[in-house]
Design a protein around this motif. Structure first.
Motif, short mmCIF file in Angstrom:
data_model
loop_
_atom_site.label_atom_id
_atom_site.label_comp_id
_atom_site.label_asym_id
_atom_site.label_seq_id
_atom_site.Cartn_x
_atom_site.Cartn_y
_atom_site.Cartn_z
N LEU A 293 -3.22 7.86 -58.36
CA LEU A 293 -3.14 9.22 -57.98
C LEU A 293 -3.98 10.21 -58.87
O LEU A 293 -3.87 10.02 -59.96
CB LEU A 293 -1.51 9.51 -57.95
N VAL A 294 -4.75 10.90 -58.18
CA VAL A 294 -5.44 12.10 -58.75
C VAL A 294 -4.87 13.44 -58.62
O VAL A 294 -4.61 13.72 -57.28
CB VAL A 294 -6.90 11.92 -58.23
N ILE A 295 -4.52 13.99 -59.65
CA ILE A 295 -4.02 15.51 -59.34
C ILE A 295 -5.16 16.57 -59.96
O ILE A 295 -5.29 16.74 -61.02
CB ILE A 295 -2.57 15.66 -60.02
N LEU A 296 -5.34 17.49 -58.89
CA LEU A 296 -6.22 18.46 -59.23
C LEU A 296 -5.10 19.75 -59.99
O LEU A 296 -4.53 20.35 -59.00
CB LEU A 296 -7.22 18.97 -58.16
N PRO A 297 -5.68 20.16 -61.10
CA PRO A 297 -4.56 21.14 -61.41
C PRO A 297 -4.75 22.75 -61.29
O PRO A 297 -5.85 23.00 -60.47
CB PRO A 297 -4.43 20.99 -62.98
N GLY A 298 -3.95 23.58 -61.49
CA GLY A 298 -4.12 24.88 -61.34
C GLY A 298 -5.29 25.51 -62.08
O GLY A 298 -5.85 24.69 -63.20
N SER A 299 -5.81 26.61 -61.73
CA SER A 299 -7.08 26.96 -62.38
C SER A 299 -7.02 28.65 -62.38
O SER A 299 -6.75 29.27 -61.63
CB SER A 299 -8.32 26.58 -61.60
N LYS A 300 -7.44 29.12 -63.72
CA LYS A 300 -7.63 30.53 -63.83
C LYS A 300 -9.03 31.04 -63.19
O LYS A 300 -9.20 32.13 -62.99
CB LYS A 300 -7.24 31.20 -65.21
N ASN A 301 -9.95 30.20 -62.91
CA ASN A 301 -11.23 30.42 -62.46
C ASN A 301 -11.50 29.47 -61.61
O ASN A 301 -12.38 28.37 -61.81
CB ASN A 301 -12.46 30.93 -63.55
N THR A 302 -11.09 29.66 -60.11
CA THR A 302 -11.15 28.37 -59.15
C THR A 302 -12.51 28.11 -58.92
O THR A 302 -13.06 26.95 -58.95
CB THR A 302 -10.33 28.73 -57.99
N ARG A 303 -13.49 28.90 -58.61
CA ARG A 303 -14.76 28.71 -58.34
C ARG A 303 -15.54 28.15 -59.46
O ARG A 303 -16.36 27.20 -59.36
CB ARG A 303 -15.53 29.88 -57.64
N GLY A 304 -15.28 28.83 -60.55
CA GLY A 304 -16.07 28.37 -61.85
C GLY A 304 -15.66 26.68 -61.99
O GLY A 304 -16.45 25.97 -62.45
N ASP A 305 -14.26 26.56 -62.15
CA ASP A 305 -13.79 25.10 -62.42
C ASP A 305 -14.24 24.17 -61.28
O ASP A 305 -14.42 23.03 -61.44
CB ASP A 305 -12.41 24.84 -62.28
N LEU A 306 -14.48 24.56 -60.11
CA LEU A 306 -14.96 24.02 -58.71
C LEU A 306 -16.16 23.37 -59.21
O LEU A 306 -16.61 22.44 -58.93
CB LEU A 306 -14.79 24.84 -57.50
N ALA A 307 -17.13 24.31 -59.53
CA ALA A 307 -18.48 24.04 -60.09
C ALA A 307 -18.44 22.81 -61.11
O ALA A 307 -19.24 22.39 -61.42
CB ALA A 307 -19.15 25.17 -60.35
N TRP A 308 -17.46 23.01 -62.00
CA TRP A 308 -17.41 22.21 -63.10
C TRP A 308 -17.12 20.69 -62.58
O TRP A 308 -17.86 19.61 -63.13
CB TRP A 308 -16.47 22.59 -64.30
N LEU A 309 -16.06 20.61 -61.61
CA LEU A 309 -15.80 19.39 -60.97
C LEU A 309 -17.03 18.67 -60.27
O LEU A 309 -17.31 17.44 -60.58
CB LEU A 309 -14.82 19.60 -59.78
N GLN A 310 -17.85 19.43 -59.62
CA GLN A 310 -19.05 19.10 -59.11
C GLN A 310 -20.02 18.51 -60.08
O GLN A 310 -20.75 17.67 -59.57
CB GLN A 310 -19.34 20.08 -57.97
N SER A 311 -20.19 19.21 -60.89
CA SER A 311 -21.36 18.94 -61.84
C SER A 311 -20.98 17.54 -62.68
O SER A 311 -21.66 16.56 -63.32
CB SER A 311 -21.57 20.13 -63.02
N GLN A 312 -19.62 17.43 -63.04
CA GLN A 312 -19.05 16.29 -63.42
C GLN A 312 -19.15 14.93 -62.56
O GLN A 312 -18.73 13.85 -63.08
CB GLN A 312 -17.83 16.59 -64.04
N GLY A 313 -19.26 14.96 -61.57
CA GLY A 313 -19.23 13.96 -60.38
C GLY A 313 -18.20 13.66 -59.69
O GLY A 313 -17.80 12.45 -59.11
N TRP A 314 -17.09 14.64 -59.86
CA TRP A 314 -15.81 14.53 -59.39
C TRP A 314 -15.67 14.13 -57.73
O TRP A 314 -14.90 13.25 -57.08
CB TRP A 314 -14.69 15.43 -59.70
N PRO A 315 -16.65 14.98 -56.94
CA PRO A 315 -16.79 14.45 -55.44
C PRO A 315 -16.78 13.05 -55.11
O PRO A 315 -16.08 12.48 -54.31
CB PRO A 315 -17.64 15.38 -54.97
#
Length: 491
Positions: A293-315
Motif C-alpha cells: 500500500l502507498v499512502i500520499l499524505p496531506g500537504s500544506k503546499n499541494t502544488r509544490g509537493d506535487l511537483a516534488w513527487l513528480q521530480s522524484q519519479g513517483w508517477p
C-alpha cells in the motif's frame, strides 16, 4: 481554588524538541489527578500537525493531546496563534482557530503586536474558567533575533508574570552548555523567572550524572527539579517533526512519500503501532521499496509537493505499483494529487496557476480561499465493503469535482465523501485521522490486502503513554511545588 502556588506556569526549552510538549502534558495529567481543573496553553505554535476543535477551529496537535491529558475538551483558546509554513519564508497565520492571512516572516514580525493581543485575550478567558494554566513555550527563549516583540516565550511570561521551568534534552548531548548558555542569553528579570530545570531523556546510571547536577545548581543558583528517563514505546501525538522510525517486523509494507510540506503525519501513528505493518517514510533521493500500500499524505503546499513527487519519479513508481496489483490511498492534499489537475487561481498556497496531477482519479481540484474545518463521525460504507464506523476531521482549502466522486470512499450521514477509481485500486479521502478509529483502520487495511484480525486501539495507547510520562514526572511536580511555596508562601 486549587491551593497551588501558581495560576499560570510556563514550560520553556533550551531547544526545539527538548520535550516541552510532553512535560506540559505530564503536568496537566498530574494536576488532573489532584483534582485541579487545568488547561494547557501555547501562545504561538508553528506546526503542520493540527487538530480541529468542537468549536470549529484549528489548533496545534500537541495542545489537543495536552487537553486530553488534562481531561478537558480542546478549544481554540488553548492555541490562539498557529503558524502553518507553506514555504521557507511564508506561513498561513491562524488566529483563534481561523485563517487570518498568508504572511512572510518580515510581515508577521510586524503583526506580532496584534497576535499578542489575541494571546492575552485567550489567556484571560482560560484564567476565568480554569484553576491553573500550564503553558508551553516555542523553540527556545535564547533566540536573540526573535526577542523583539516575542509572544512565544519570555515575552509572554513577562506579560503575565508567571514562573518558568526550563527543559533540556540530554540525549542530544551538551545539556549543561544548553542550560547555562540559555541563561546567559536572557535578561536579569527573565533569568529570575526560571525556577528550576528539568533534564529530559536520560538513559544510563544516574549516579554518573549527579556531579554534573551539583555543578549546575552551584553555577546557576537554581535547582534541578528532576531528571526524566528516556521512555521507549510511547504513543503520543508529535507536534511537528516525524518521529524516528521504530523497529518493525510487520509483513505488510506501507510506503509514504515524505513530502517537503507534509501535514498531519499523525495520520500514520496508528499504522506505525500496528504489529502487522511495516510503515516507511521515503525522503528525497531515497530508493522507493516495493509496497502493498502507498499512502500520499496531506500537504500544506499541494502544488509544490506535487511537483516534488513528480521530480522524484513517483508517477512511474505508482504506475508500476498499481500494475502489479498494489493499492493507493490519498489523504487530503494527497487525495487532490490523485486527480487530473490541482488549480490555485487565488494563490492560496503560493503562486497562482494550475498543475497537472497524477491522473489516477477522474476529478479536478480548485483551492478555495475559505478553509473547511469539521469533525466527522457517524456510520459509513467503505466502497466495496461492509458498513463501518468512520471518524475523522477535515482541514482543507480545496473543492474537488469529477466523475470519481460518484464512487465515494465513504458515505457519511448520507453524504458522499472521497472517491475510488473504477478498478478499485485507488482511494482518496479528505478525512484526517481515519486510521485512528479501530474499525475504520481494520476495514481500510483489509481493502488494501492485509488479512489479519489485529486491531490497534489508539485511544488506549495514548492514555497509557500519558500515564507513563505523568508517573515519571511526578517528582518534578512535587519539587516544583516545594520550590514555589518557599519562594512565595503567600500566593
Amino acid at each position: 481554588m486549587s491551593g497551588l502556588p501558581f495560576r499560570t506556569l510556563m514550560v520553556q526549552g533550551t531547544t526545539s524538541d527538548a520535550g516541552k510538549s510532553t512535560v506540559v502534558a505530564a503536568l496537566c495529567r498530574l494536576l488532573l489527578r489532584r483534582g485541579v481543573h487545568v488547561a494547557p496553553f501555547k501562545p504561538q505554535n508553528m506546526a503542520l500537525n493540527s487538530a480541529v476543535t468542537k468549536d470549529g477551529g484549528e489548533i496545534g496537535r500537541a495542545q489537543a493531546l495536552q487537553a486530553i491529558a488534562a481531561g478537558v475538551e480542546p478549544h481554540t483558546d488553548m492555541n490562539p496563534v498557529l503558524l502553518k509554513p507553506s514555504s521557507d519564508t511564508g506561513a498561513q497565520v491562524i488566529i483563534h482557530g481561523r485563517v487570518r492571512a498568508e504572511m512572510n516572516a518580515r510581515d508577521y514580525h510586524q503583526y506580532k503586536t496584534v497576535a499578542m493581543a489575541a494571546v492575552l485575550e485567550s489567556h484571560g478567558r482560560l484564567l476565568s474558567q480554569y484553576q491553573a494554566i500550564v503553558v508551553e513555550g516555542a523553540g527556545s527563549p535564547a533566540e536573540i533575533n526573535l526577542r523583539d516583540r516575542d509572544i512565544a516565550n519570555m515575552g509572554f511570561a513577562e506579560a503575565v508574570d508567571c514562573p518558568v521551568i526550563l527543559v533540556a534534552d540530554i540525549d542530544r548531548g551538551g545539556v549543561f552548555a544548553h542550560i547555562v548558555g540559555t541563561l546567559d542569553c536572557l535578561s536579569a528579570s527573565e533569568r529570575s523567572r526560571i525556577v528550576g530545570f528539568v533534564i529530559n531523556r536520560f538513559r544510563g546510571d544516574i549516579s554518573l550524572l549527579e556531579p554534573g547536577l551539583a555543578w549546575l545548581e552551584e553555577k546557576t543558583g537554581k535547582p534541578v527539579l528532576g531528571v526524566l528517563p528516556y521512555l521507549h514505546g510511547m504513543y503520543l501525538d508529535a507536534e511537528d517533526a516525524v518521529q524516528p522510525a521504530q523497529e518493525n517486523t510487520g509483513h505488510f509494507r506501507i510506503v509514504v512519500p515524505s513530502l517537503p510540506r507534509m501535514s498531519n503525519h499523525t495520520d500514520f501513528d496508528a499504522l506505525r503501532a500496528h504489529p502487522d505493518v511495516d510503515l516507511r517514510f521515503v525522503r528525497a533521493g531515497e530508493p522507493m521499496p516495493a509496497a502493498d500500500l502507498v499512502i500520499l499524505p496531506g500537504s500544506k503546499n499541494t502544488r509544490g509537493d506535487l511537483a516534488w513527487l513528480q521530480s522524484q519519479g513517483w508517477p512511474a513508481y505508482l504506475a508500476r505499483h498499481l500494475r502489479y496489483g498494489g493499492k493507493v490511498i490519498g489523504i487530503c492534499g494527497g487525495f487532490q494529487m490523485l486527480g487530473r489537475t490541482v488549480a490555485d487561481p487565488h494563490g492560496v498556497e503560493g503562486g497562482a496557476g494550475t498543475s497537472p496531477a497524477l491522473g489516477l482519479l477522474d476529478l479536478d481540484t480548485e483551492l478555495a480561499q475559505e478553509k473547511r474545518l469539521a469533525q466527522v463521525s457517524g456510520s459509513g460504507v467503505l466502497a466495496g465493503g461492509a458498513p463501518v464506523e468512520v471518524r475523522g476531521y477535515e482541514i482543507h482549502m480545496g473543492v474537488s469535482n469529477g466523475a470519481a466522486l460518484g464512487r465515494p470512499a465513504f458515505v457519511i450521514d448520507g453524504r458522499h465523501e472521497g472517491a475510488c477509481s473504477e478498478d478499485g485500486q485507488v482511494l482518496g479521502t479528505y478525512l484526517h485521522g481515519v486510521f485512528d478509529h479501530p474499525s475504520a483502520c481494520a476495514a481500510l487495511l483489509r481493502w488494501a490486502g492485509l488479512k489479519t484480525g489485529h486491531v490497534v486501539d489508539t485511544s488506549a495507547l495514548r492514555e497509557a503513554s500519558l500515564d507513563r510520562i505523568a508517573d515519571a514526572t511526578a517528582p518534578v511536580l512535587e519539587r516544583l511545588l516545594s520550590v514555589l511555596e518557599r519562594a512565595a508562601p503567600a500566593q
